[in-house]
Design an enzyme around this catalytic site. Sequence first.
Site, PDB file in Angstrom:
ATOM      1  N   GLY A 102       0.476  -1.261   0.070  1.00 18.77           N
ATOM      2  CA  GLY A 102      -0.318  -0.055  -0.010  1.00 18.77           C
ATOM      3  C   GLY A 102       0.806   1.328  -0.211  1.00 18.77           C
ATOM      4  O   GLY A 102       1.913   1.044   0.984  1.00 18.77           O
TER       5      GLY A 102
ATOM      6  N   GLY B 100      -0.202   4.391  -0.139  1.00 18.03           N
ATOM      7  CA  GLY B 100      -0.895   5.360   0.768  1.00 18.03           C
ATOM      8  C   GLY B 100      -0.455   6.204   1.367  1.00 18.03           C
ATOM      9  O   GLY B 100       0.624   6.738   1.732  1.00 18.03           O
TER      10      GLY B 100
ATOM     11  N   GLY C 144       0.269   6.052   4.780  1.00 23.68           N
ATOM     12  CA  GLY C 144       0.369   4.705   6.070  1.00 23.68           C
ATOM     13  C   GLY C 144       2.128   4.722   5.278  1.00 23.68           C
ATOM     14  O   GLY C 144       2.830   4.949   5.687  1.00 23.68           O
TER      15      GLY C 144
ATOM     16  N   VAL D   1      -2.375  -7.391  -4.485  1.00 25.57           N
ATOM     17  CA  VAL D   1      -2.016  -8.922  -3.206  1.00 25.57           C
ATOM     18  C   VAL D   1      -3.268  -9.576  -3.375  1.00 25.57           C
ATOM     19  O   VAL D   1      -3.940  -8.486  -3.152  1.00 25.57           O
ATOM     20  CB  VAL D   1      -1.269  -8.010  -2.018  1.00 25.57           C
ATOM     21  CG1 VAL D   1      -0.890  -9.044  -0.955  1.00 25.57           C
ATOM     22  CG2 VAL D   1       0.391  -7.231  -2.186  1.00 25.57           C
TER      23      VAL D   1
ATOM     24  N   GLU E 271     -18.267  17.836   2.864  1.00 23.22           N
ATOM     25  CA  GLU E 271     -17.522  18.773   1.889  1.00 23.22           C
ATOM     26  C   GLU E 271     -17.989  18.684   0.885  1.00 23.22           C
ATOM     27  O   GLU E 271     -18.071  19.658  -0.451  1.00 23.22           O
ATOM     28  CB  GLU E 271     -16.267  17.961   1.970  1.00 23.22           C
ATOM     29  CG  GLU E 271     -15.776  18.817   2.881  1.00 23.22           C
ATOM     30  CD  GLU E 271     -13.802  18.111   3.429  1.00 23.22           C
ATOM     31  OE1 GLU E 271     -13.602  17.759   3.609  1.00 23.22           O
ATOM     32  OE2 GLU E 271     -13.514  19.181   4.368  1.00 23.22           O
TER      33      GLU E 271
ATOM     34  N   ASP F 145      -5.819   2.573   8.276  1.00 20.28           N
ATOM     35  CA  ASP F 145      -7.410   2.605   7.959  1.00 20.28           C
ATOM     36  C   ASP F 145      -7.275   0.772   7.966  1.00 20.28           C
ATOM     37  O   ASP F 145      -8.518   0.268   8.228  1.00 20.28           O
ATOM     38  CB  ASP F 145      -8.378   3.186   7.009  1.00 20.28           C
ATOM     39  CG  ASP F 145      -8.045   4.759   6.770  1.00 20.28           C
ATOM     40  OD1 ASP F 145      -7.939   4.716   7.683  1.00 20.28           O
ATOM     41  OD2 ASP F 145      -8.536   4.736   5.546  1.00 20.28           O
TER      42      ASP F 145
ATOM     43  N   ALA G 220      -5.294  10.621   7.775  1.00 18.20           N
ATOM     44  CA  ALA G 220      -4.456  10.872   7.297  1.00 18.20           C
ATOM     45  C   ALA G 220      -3.628  11.431   8.052  1.00 18.20           C
ATOM     46  O   ALA G 220      -2.684  10.221   7.863  1.00 18.20           O
ATOM     47  CB  ALA G 220      -4.050  11.844   6.195  1.00 18.20           C
TER      48      ALA G 220
END
Lengths: 442, 442
Positions: free
Chosen positions: B23, B25, B27, B91, B185, B314, B329
Amino acid sequence: MAEDSRRGSHTKQTPLPHVVIIGGGFGGLQAARALGKAPVRVTVIDRTNHHLFQPLLYQVATAALSPADISAPIRHVLRRNKNTRVLLAEVTGVDTEGKRVLLGEHGEQSVPYDYLVIATGAGQNYFGHPEWARYAPGLKTLEDATRLRRQILLAFEAAEMESDPDRQRALLTFVLVGAGPTGVEMAGAIAELAHKALAADFRNINPHSARIILVEAAPRILLSFPPELAEKARRALNRLGVEVRTSTPVEAVDENGVLIAGEYLPAKTVIWTAGVKASPAGRWLGAEVDRAGRVKVNPDLSVPGHPDIFVIGDTACVEEKGQPLPGLAPVAMQEGRYVARAILQRLAGQEPAPFHYVNKGNLATVGRAWGLLQIGKLRLAGFLAWILWLTVHIFYLIGFRNRVLVLFQWAWAYLTFQRGARLILYPERADSREAVPLAALD
Amino acid sequence: MAEDSRRGSHTKQTPLPHVVIIGGGFGGLQAARALGKAPVRVTVIDRTNHHLFQPLLYQVATAALSPADISAPIRHVLRRNKNTRVLLAEVTGVDTEGKRVLLGEHGEQSVPYDYLVIATGAGQNYFGHPEWARYAPGLKTLEDATRLRRQILLAFEAAEMESDPDRQRALLTFVLVGAGPTGVEMAGAIAELAHKALAADFRNINPHSARIILVEAAPRILLSFPPELAEKARRALNRLGVEVRTSTPVEAVDENGVLIAGEYLPAKTVIWTAGVKASPAGRWLGAEVDRAGRVKVNPDLSVPGHPDIFVIGDTACVEEKGQPLPGLAPVAMQEGRYVARAILQRLAGQEPAPFHYVNKGNLATVGRAWGLLQIGKLRLAGFLAWILWLTVHIFYLIGFRNRVLVLFQWAWAYLTFQRGARLILYPERADSREAVPLAALD
């Protein structure tokens, strides 16, 4: 659909004449703009919601710009023309007897017209081999461009995962068929992408080793330019690492490569920029067309036998001095403005003078900071020509926002050699993840 | 795949420990960056080629930004980390016995690891109703965002062509399910799109009449904010023309609308932002998960029974003071940096101290130039909070180019009320042209 809101104060009188324009490209948009304040009703029909600045499409395909940077909603461009409405719809035919444009798969909807302007552009011409389109996509729409961007970037990703040297070489071989301006600009852009922008980012492959081959059936590249400028462009392409093969027609294309000059060249990416074929307007009208499917029009751009129908841009075959005009944006724009004026003259009972194209010159670019220019007898190649290319393209781009965004991204790319839109998106999640072969991972 | 090039001068010695990060992202990227100069080999695996700045995804879905503006190729972000390679692959499992990450549909390829960091994020949670996903898409990827952008813009186009007032009303009704930051938003952005950006561009419909309804099951919106700030946000939404319905769980969703509080509301666009469900990492590991599918981890973020496997972002359920940390985040980024340090400490024979999250505050925005901010006891609502929201988001965006592009487009949108990326693209040419009903054209 209620017509009243458009008729305004004319509701109680005879309705204003209705001009229908099919296509919101360079020609259609100029015609619509020129009619924006005239005493007519205007309907612009396009199957996309946006005007596309096609000359920069290759920059989307090579990850330099984003799709929205070179397009603008047609509706928004024409918002101030209160006599104009815009329809997002696919035209499927024209009923010339009933004076109606047919929409929908079976023509179940229609829009009546008093005058009709057909500006539907052109697609790629595979010269009798439509089956090649699968393996050698063209570059005419934003969908084409994002699909090509994905294919080019995925080729590098797949090569990074590939252990077989032959397959790796085929993945890093890019063949461009047709050395007109699009082919030349695309070849330069792919060379820079591979040799500069991607160079530091991979571990197993050397993007420098990518082969970019520009194949042209004619004896030289850039036929629309004078030979000595074309020769300079060829040398500029060589400096960028592009192999140029002229007098070399493509004999076959399949999913693994191309057959040229009797030699099979394994290549996973083949891009077709070899010729155009007009949209099917000729078929809609039953009119005479040339070999490329373009409608042969009268000197006032109307269709023989249909004085109320005009065809312009890439869809029309307009001859001047025995030569058909080229499929360029300036030609379409001048034709668009001309037909708007011609329609208003007809409405005023006048006969329009024949269309005459004013050739303002010819521009192209080869990679970073190198351009070609021909204006009358003036001929330039190099940095200054590139600056002029850049100025003209920024000037004709629609919208302040797009101009600033494109200019900034060009400046950034010029300074860093990077490409900012290196995005692989999968339109349908399921389809193409397997495009990357999972070979020999460890 | 040859490993030698990465081992460098260590080829003849014991290979360096191999850290695999799944991943790219917030993290995963922080973990990779923190290990970039450490004496380990790093492999980052992602199924997309880009890091995505998810907090601004709603701006792509509402035509304010282009996809490339809020993303960056992972390969490019990590290009200077010579110990790191990036793989574009999906994966499909983890062999914890053999210490291998499995790739490909049937796990036919694998990547061995010494340490594994799982940072695979989360998808939408439909709370036992996966069939609603078809009618109420979520917003987690760039593909989701461009698909939603197309759906929203096509709704206005179809309404313009629609003569039946009921169908027109359903086309101009937008329901957002879930009033967390994304729902709030997004509601504000759709309201501004309809009431400001599109207002002048249509002839048959009045985009002002579009209804935007924000539905929330809890008694109030923005549960992560203090109640008085959430109340101010509710009033800001009302000023933008958004209807807010709290304590209103959605009972059913179908292609024509939603059932809320026993009332069926016809709406052609329903957007799901109501909750997240972790990616299937728990299943890969056979580990204990919470209701949202998040892996319950040890205080050092390792998985119980697997000291060599860490789960972050997450995908992890990390409790502090009895409360799970939110899926934000900053949480993922702090966890990413922590596990990088923890792995290096383990390698040095030390035991890492437990992870501790430092809450730096909470930010959200409601439409143009209005924001919410909570930092410790400080609470702000309005223009200043928006400026801070903007500053923080620009700061965390990756890449100078993206920062300038986003900032310019925000300035332009602020001054003109326009949206620059109003692009309807059809990923597969054939599929969706019919999405516009050709009703009553003239």
